[in-house]
Write an enzyme that holds these catalytic residues in place. Sequence first.
Site, PDB file in Angstrom:
ATOM      1  N   ASP A 153      37.581   7.849  -5.552  1.00 59.84           N
ATOM      2  CA  ASP A 153      38.796   7.123  -5.202  1.00 59.84           C
ATOM      3  C   ASP A 153      39.364   6.356  -6.396  1.00 59.84           C
ATOM      4  O   ASP A 153      38.754   6.290  -7.467  1.00 59.84           O
ATOM      5  CB  ASP A 153      38.510   6.130  -4.066  1.00 59.84           C
ATOM      6  CG  ASP A 153      38.014   6.825  -2.807  1.00 59.84           C
ATOM      7  OD1 ASP A 153      38.529   7.916  -2.514  1.00 59.84           O
ATOM      8  OD2 ASP A 153      37.114   6.281  -2.140  1.00 59.84           O
ATOM      9  N   TYR A 229      25.161   8.146  -6.077  1.00 62.03           N
ATOM     10  CA  TYR A 229      26.076   7.056  -6.404  1.00 62.03           C
ATOM     11  C   TYR A 229      25.277   5.805  -6.734  1.00 62.03           C
ATOM     12  O   TYR A 229      24.170   5.591  -6.207  1.00 62.03           O
ATOM     13  CB  TYR A 229      27.006   6.757  -5.227  1.00 62.03           C
ATOM     14  CG  TYR A 229      28.131   7.754  -5.038  1.00 62.03           C
ATOM     15  CD1 TYR A 229      29.370   7.551  -5.644  1.00 62.03           C
ATOM     16  CD2 TYR A 229      27.961   8.882  -4.245  1.00 62.03           C
ATOM     17  CE1 TYR A 229      30.408   8.460  -5.471  1.00 62.03           C
ATOM     18  CE2 TYR A 229      28.982   9.797  -4.067  1.00 62.03           C
ATOM     19  CZ  TYR A 229      30.206   9.579  -4.683  1.00 62.03           C
ATOM     20  OH  TYR A 229      31.225  10.481  -4.513  1.00 62.03           O
TER      21      TYR A 229
END
Length: 453
Positions: A153, A229
Site C-alpha cells: 500500500d 512482513y
Amino acid sequence: MDNQSDLIKELRSKLSSFENRVKELEADNAKLTSIVSSCTCRHEVEETLDTDVSDKNMSAINLEKLKLGNCVGNGKRKPKKKQTGYNLNSMNHHSQRLVALKIMYFGPRFYGFASEAQMDPTVESELFKALQKTRLVLGERKDLQYSRCGRTDKGVSSVGQVVALLLRSKHKEPGGGTSEELVDEGPDEGELDYVRILNGVLPDDIRVLGWCHAPVSFSARFSCLSREYRYFFWRENLNISAMESSCKRLIGEHDFRNFCKMDAANVHNYKRRITSFDICPCNGSDQLLFMEIKGSAFLWHQVRCMVAVLFLVGQGLESPDVIDVLLDVDKTPRKPQYKMAPEVPLVLYSCEFEGLYFKCSSDARRALQLHLEKECRGYKLQAAIFQEALLSLSSTKDDDSVTSITKKKISSHVPLMSRPTEPSYDERRAKLTFSAAPAQHESVVTKQDMRCL
C-alpha cells in the site's frame, strides 16, 4: 510528296529514338529500385526518385548521381549523419529471457507499488521507466509476462519484493534463428548486468538487489511459497508479553475477514494461513522492536489490522481474548470499526520461492553498498537535527502566565466489541446483487424497446 515522305521518315526515326530512350530510362529505374531496396538511406533516395526519375528529360549525369546514392559532385562519398536514439529494428533481433528481480524501495514517497490506481508516483511506474530507458524490455507491457509478488500500500516499504518479466538477453537459444528468441535455459555467465544497469537510472529510494533466471512457467505471485512482513515499533509502555500471547492465537489457518479491508466484489475466500508471528528486538535493541509475520498470502490491509489490535492489547485496552472473538466469524460476522496501524513502519521483508537464488555482480554489489550507506547517513543526519531540536526544547522555560485557549479532549476507550460495526460479507454481497439487478432490468427494457422500434 518526296518532302512529305522524308518528314514521315524523320518523325518515325525520332519516335523510335524516344522509345529506345524510354526503355533505357525504365531499365535505369529498375536498377535504381534494386539499389534503393538495399540502401540504408532508402527514404532519402525514394524521395529523390519521386521527383526526378519521372522527368523524361533527366540527364545521364543526374542518373549516375542517383545510382551512387550519397555521392557528391566531386565523386567523394558524403559522411553519414550519426543517428540518435536506439535502433528499434535491431531490438527485434535480441533474445529475451524470463528474469526475476528482487527489489527494495523506501515507501513514504510512493502511492503504493502497483501503478493501476492512476496515482503517481508508484514504485512500479518508476521501475518501468527505468526498464524502458535502458531498453531492457521489448514491446508492450502486456507481452512481457509481467507478474509481481505483492501489492504493498501507499507508504509501505520493501527489501524483498519480487517481480518477473521478459528482459533482453545476450544469450541465444541454441539452434534458434528467429527474432525475439526466448531463452529458457542456459548459463548466466556473460549475461547483462541487470542490477548495475537498472540501478544506474532508478531513483535513490528504489534499488534492484539481485536477479535470477526464472522458468517460463514462473509467476512472481502464484509461485510464491510464503511472504514475510515486519512491522517496526517502539516498546514504550506496551505489555510485550500480552502482545506475544495474542500473536500465538493468530498462527494457523483462520478466517481473517475481521482483520482486513473487505472487498466483497472480488474476494470471496477470507481464509489465510499464518505460519509464524513473533516479536523480536531490532539489532539487539531492547527499545526498538519489530513484529515478524510469515504466511502463504495476506488479505488487503491484513497486517496493519492485526497490528492495530495487538497495540490495543499491549496498551491494556483490550484482552488477548479479543483475538479469538474476532476470529470467530460465526459469532462476529461484522467487523468492529477501528483504525489500522500506520503504514510507514511496515516492510515487505521477503518472498520465498523454490529453486530461485538471486545473484548480483561484485561491481553492482559495491555500488549498492555505497549507495545504501550514503542513504543511511543521510537519514541519521536528519535524526540528529530533530534530536538537537529536542535538546533545545529542554532548555526552554515554561510560561505559566499563558493559558491554553483550547484544551485537548481526552477520549475514553470504547471496547472493540461495543463499537459500531461494518456490514458483513453476506450483507455486502446482497447489496451488490441488488445494485446490479436494476441495471440488468434497465438493459432488458432497453432491448425490448429497441425491438419495438
